[in-house]
Design a protein around this motif. Structure first.
Motif, PDB file in Angstrom:
ATOM      1  N   ARG A  48       0.836  -1.211   0.000  1.00  0.00           N
ATOM      2  CA  ARG A  48       0.000   0.000   0.000  1.00  0.00           C
ATOM      3  C   ARG A  48       0.871   1.261   0.000  1.00  0.00           C
ATOM      4  N   GLU A  49       1.874   1.286   0.885  1.00  0.00           N
ATOM      5  CA  GLU A  49       2.729   2.483   0.967  1.00  0.00           C
ATOM      6  C   GLU A  49       3.474   2.714  -0.348  1.00  0.00           C
ATOM      7  N   ILE A  50       3.984   1.615  -0.930  1.00  0.00           N
ATOM      8  CA  ILE A  50       4.745   1.764  -2.188  1.00  0.00           C
ATOM      9  C   ILE A  50       3.822   2.287  -3.292  1.00  0.00           C
ATOM     10  N   ILE A  51       2.624   1.681  -3.396  1.00  0.00           N
ATOM     11  CA  ILE A  51       1.684   2.095  -4.462  1.00  0.00           C
ATOM     12  C   ILE A  51       1.263   3.550  -4.253  1.00  0.00           C
ATOM     13  N   GLU A  52       0.938   3.893  -3.001  1.00  0.00           N
ATOM     14  CA  GLU A  52       0.459   5.263  -2.753  1.00  0.00           C
ATOM     15  C   GLU A  52       1.561   6.295  -2.935  1.00  0.00           C
ATOM     16  N   GLN A  53       2.788   5.941  -2.536  1.00  0.00           N
ATOM     17  CA  GLN A  53       3.863   6.933  -2.595  1.00  0.00           C
ATOM     18  C   GLN A  53       4.531   7.000  -3.966  1.00  0.00           C
ATOM     19  N   ASP A  54       4.672   5.837  -4.620  1.00  0.00           N
ATOM     20  CA  ASP A  54       5.464   5.807  -5.857  1.00  0.00           C
ATOM     21  C   ASP A  54       4.734   5.228  -7.060  1.00  0.00           C
ATOM     22  N   GLY A  55       3.520   4.776  -6.863  1.00  0.00           N
ATOM     23  CA  GLY A  55       2.736   4.259  -7.994  1.00  0.00           C
ATOM     24  C   GLY A  55       2.832   2.751  -8.155  1.00  0.00           C
ATOM     25  N   GLU A  56       1.864   2.233  -8.920  1.00  0.00           N
ATOM     26  CA  GLU A  56       1.782   0.776  -9.087  1.00  0.00           C
ATOM     27  C   GLU A  56       2.970   0.226  -9.872  1.00  0.00           C
ATOM     28  N   GLN A  57       3.461   1.016 -10.834  1.00  0.00           N
ATOM     29  CA  GLN A  57       4.542   0.466 -11.671  1.00  0.00           C
ATOM     30  C   GLN A  57       5.782   0.118 -10.845  1.00  0.00           C
ATOM     31  N   LEU A  58       6.174   1.016  -9.943  1.00  0.00           N
ATOM     32  CA  LEU A  58       7.342   0.699  -9.113  1.00  0.00           C
ATOM     33  C   LEU A  58       7.032  -0.505  -8.220  1.00  0.00           C
ATOM     34  N   PHE A  59       5.804  -0.528  -7.682  1.00  0.00           N
ATOM     35  CA  PHE A  59       5.436  -1.679  -6.850  1.00  0.00           C
ATOM     36  C   PHE A  59       5.625  -2.983  -7.632  1.00  0.00           C
ATOM     37  N   ARG A  60       5.183  -2.997  -8.907  1.00  0.00           N
ATOM     38  CA  ARG A  60       5.288  -4.241  -9.695  1.00  0.00           C
ATOM     39  C   ARG A  60       6.746  -4.632  -9.892  1.00  0.00           C
ATOM     40  N   GLU A  61       7.623  -3.643 -10.050  1.00  0.00           N
ATOM     41  CA  GLU A  61       9.050  -3.961 -10.219  1.00  0.00           C
ATOM     42  C   GLU A  61       9.614  -4.582  -8.944  1.00  0.00           C
ATOM     43  N   LEU A  62       9.265  -3.978  -7.812  1.00  0.00           N
ATOM     44  CA  LEU A  62       9.765  -4.478  -6.534  1.00  0.00           C
ATOM     45  C   LEU A  62       9.163  -5.848  -6.217  1.00  0.00           C
ATOM     46  N   GLU A  63       7.901  -6.024  -6.611  1.00  0.00           N
ATOM     47  CA  GLU A  63       7.213  -7.304  -6.389  1.00  0.00           C
ATOM     48  C   GLU A  63       7.907  -8.421  -7.192  1.00  0.00           C
ATOM     49  N   THR A  64       8.265  -8.112  -8.442  1.00  0.00           N
ATOM     50  CA  THR A  64       8.953  -9.115  -9.274  1.00  0.00           C
ATOM     51  C   THR A  64      10.298  -9.465  -8.654  1.00  0.00           C
ATOM     52  N   ARG A  65      10.989  -8.430  -8.131  1.00  0.00           N
ATOM     53  CA  ARG A  65      12.282  -8.693  -7.498  1.00  0.00           C
ATOM     54  C   ARG A  65      12.100  -9.605  -6.278  1.00  0.00           C
ATOM     55  N   SER A  66      11.094  -9.342  -5.467  1.00  0.00           N
ATOM     56  CA  SER A  66      10.948 -10.224  -4.300  1.00  0.00           C
ATOM     57  C   SER A  66      10.482 -11.613  -4.706  1.00  0.00           C
ATOM     58  N   LEU A  67       9.708 -11.708  -5.782  1.00  0.00           N
ATOM     59  CA  LEU A  67       9.314 -13.040  -6.258  1.00  0.00           C
ATOM     60  C   LEU A  67      10.565 -13.836  -6.663  1.00  0.00           C
ATOM     61  N   GLN A  68      11.492 -13.152  -7.343  1.00  0.00           N
ATOM     62  CA  GLN A  68      12.742 -13.821  -7.723  1.00  0.00           C
ATOM     63  C   GLN A  68      13.453 -14.364  -6.488  1.00  0.00           C
ATOM     64  N   ASN A  69      13.557 -13.521  -5.460  1.00  0.00           N
ATOM     65  CA  ASN A  69      14.250 -13.937  -4.237  1.00  0.00           C
ATOM     66  C   ASN A  69      13.535 -15.088  -3.542  1.00  0.00           C
ATOM     67  N   VAL A  70      12.221 -14.999  -3.494  1.00  0.00           N
ATOM     68  CA  VAL A  70      11.428 -16.035  -2.830  1.00  0.00           C
ATOM     69  C   VAL A  70      11.594 -17.373  -3.556  1.00  0.00           C
ATOM     70  N   LEU A  71      11.563 -17.322  -4.885  1.00  0.00           N
ATOM     71  CA  LEU A  71      11.652 -18.571  -5.648  1.00  0.00           C
ATOM     72  C   LEU A  71      13.058 -19.168  -5.578  1.00  0.00           C
ATOM     73  N   ARG A  72      14.058 -18.300  -5.374  1.00  0.00           N
ATOM     74  CA  ARG A  72      15.435 -18.795  -5.252  1.00  0.00           C
ATOM     75  C   ARG A  72      15.655 -19.520  -3.929  1.00  0.00           C
ATOM     76  N   ALA A  73      14.908 -19.145  -2.902  1.00  0.00           N
ATOM     77  CA  ALA A  73      15.087 -19.749  -1.576  1.00  0.00           C
ATOM     78  C   ALA A  73      14.540 -21.172  -1.615  1.00  0.00           C
ATOM     79  N   SER A  74      15.429 -22.142  -1.614  1.00  0.00           N
ATOM     80  CA  SER A  74      15.005 -23.519  -1.872  1.00  0.00           C
ATOM     81  C   SER A  74      14.086 -24.082  -0.784  1.00  0.00           C
ATOM     82  N   SER A  75      14.139 -23.498   0.425  1.00  0.00           N
ATOM     83  CA  SER A  75      13.323 -24.073   1.490  1.00  0.00           C
ATOM     84  C   SER A  75      11.844 -23.666   1.385  1.00  0.00           C
ATOM     85  N   MET A  76      11.565 -22.631   0.588  1.00  0.00           N
ATOM     86  CA  MET A  76      10.194 -22.157   0.489  1.00  0.00           C
ATOM     87  C   MET A  76       9.392 -23.059  -0.427  1.00  0.00           C
ATOM     88  N   ARG A  77       8.310 -23.596   0.053  1.00  0.00           N
ATOM     89  CA  ARG A  77       7.567 -24.502  -0.819  1.00  0.00           C
ATOM     90  C   ARG A  77       6.182 -24.006  -1.182  1.00  0.00           C
TER      91      ARG A  77
END
Ligand code: S3P
Length: 174
Positions: A48-77
């Motif tokens: 919410r803070e990211i979208i309200e302060q910087d817009g949805e586009q930046l949020f989507r970029e940051l979201e993709t980055r965290s998805l990459q990190n989450v998927l790299r973590a082998s213990s996360m199922r």
């Protein structure tokens, strides 16, 4: 399915993704992660803070980055996505490249809308009912690209939904 394949839960805001991911991880005796939470932790701000302060586009970029990190973590199922994550091709490609098994939680719009009442302020893309309904309708074709679809109804418990997912997984886990 292989042990290393993440199970990825998608669906609209209020579909119950986070609760179902926790219940599913409990049954499968593995860990679960919530993408919105992972994004919040790595950026020090909520979606919410990211979208309200910087817009949805930046949020989507940051979201993709965290998805990459989450998927790299082998213990996360089990991964609970935010409601918009699966609608982006880049994220679907990432999930597919990690062999993710995607599950679409599919409740009717009215149920999603009611369930988001207490936390509506946290969801800047669902503040107005008609706008949220349009987004819900637009996204259905994309959610339908998930491998599995589970009907979510008012009288189905979170544990029932998680058990249905286990039943539908390609190969039962130990
Ligand atoms: C969004 C859903 C939210 C959060 C952000 C954007 C969306 O997550 O990622 O506000 O585009 O549907 P939840 O689905 O967990 O509410």
């Amino acid at each position: 399915m292989k042990e290393s394949q993440p199970i990825v839960i998608t669906g609209f805001m209020g579909a119950g993704k986070t609760s179902v991911a926790v219940a599913l991880a409990r049954i499968l005796n593995c860990s679960s992660v919530d993408l919105d939470r992972a994004t919040t932790i790595s950026n020090g701000r909520t979606p919410r803070e990211i979208i309200e302060q910087d817009g949805e586009q930046l949020f989507r970029e940051l979201e993709t980055r965290s998805l990459q990190n989450v998927l790299r973590a082998s213990s996360m199922r089990v991964v609970a996505l935010g409601g918009g994550a699966w609608t982006l091709q880049i994220n679907r490609d990432l999930i597919n490249s990690h062999g993710g098994i995607t599950v679409w939680l599919d409740p009717p719009f009215e149920l999603c809308w009611e369930r988001t009442v207490p936390t509506r302020g946290e969801r800047p893309l669902a503040t107005d009912q008609e706008r949220a309904r349009m987004l819900f309708t637009e996204r259905r074709a994309l959610y339908a690209l998930a491998q599995l679809r589970v009907d979510v109804t008012r009288n189905k418990s979170i544990d029932q939904i998680a058990a249905e997912i286990v039943e539908a997984l390609p190969v039962q886990r130990e």
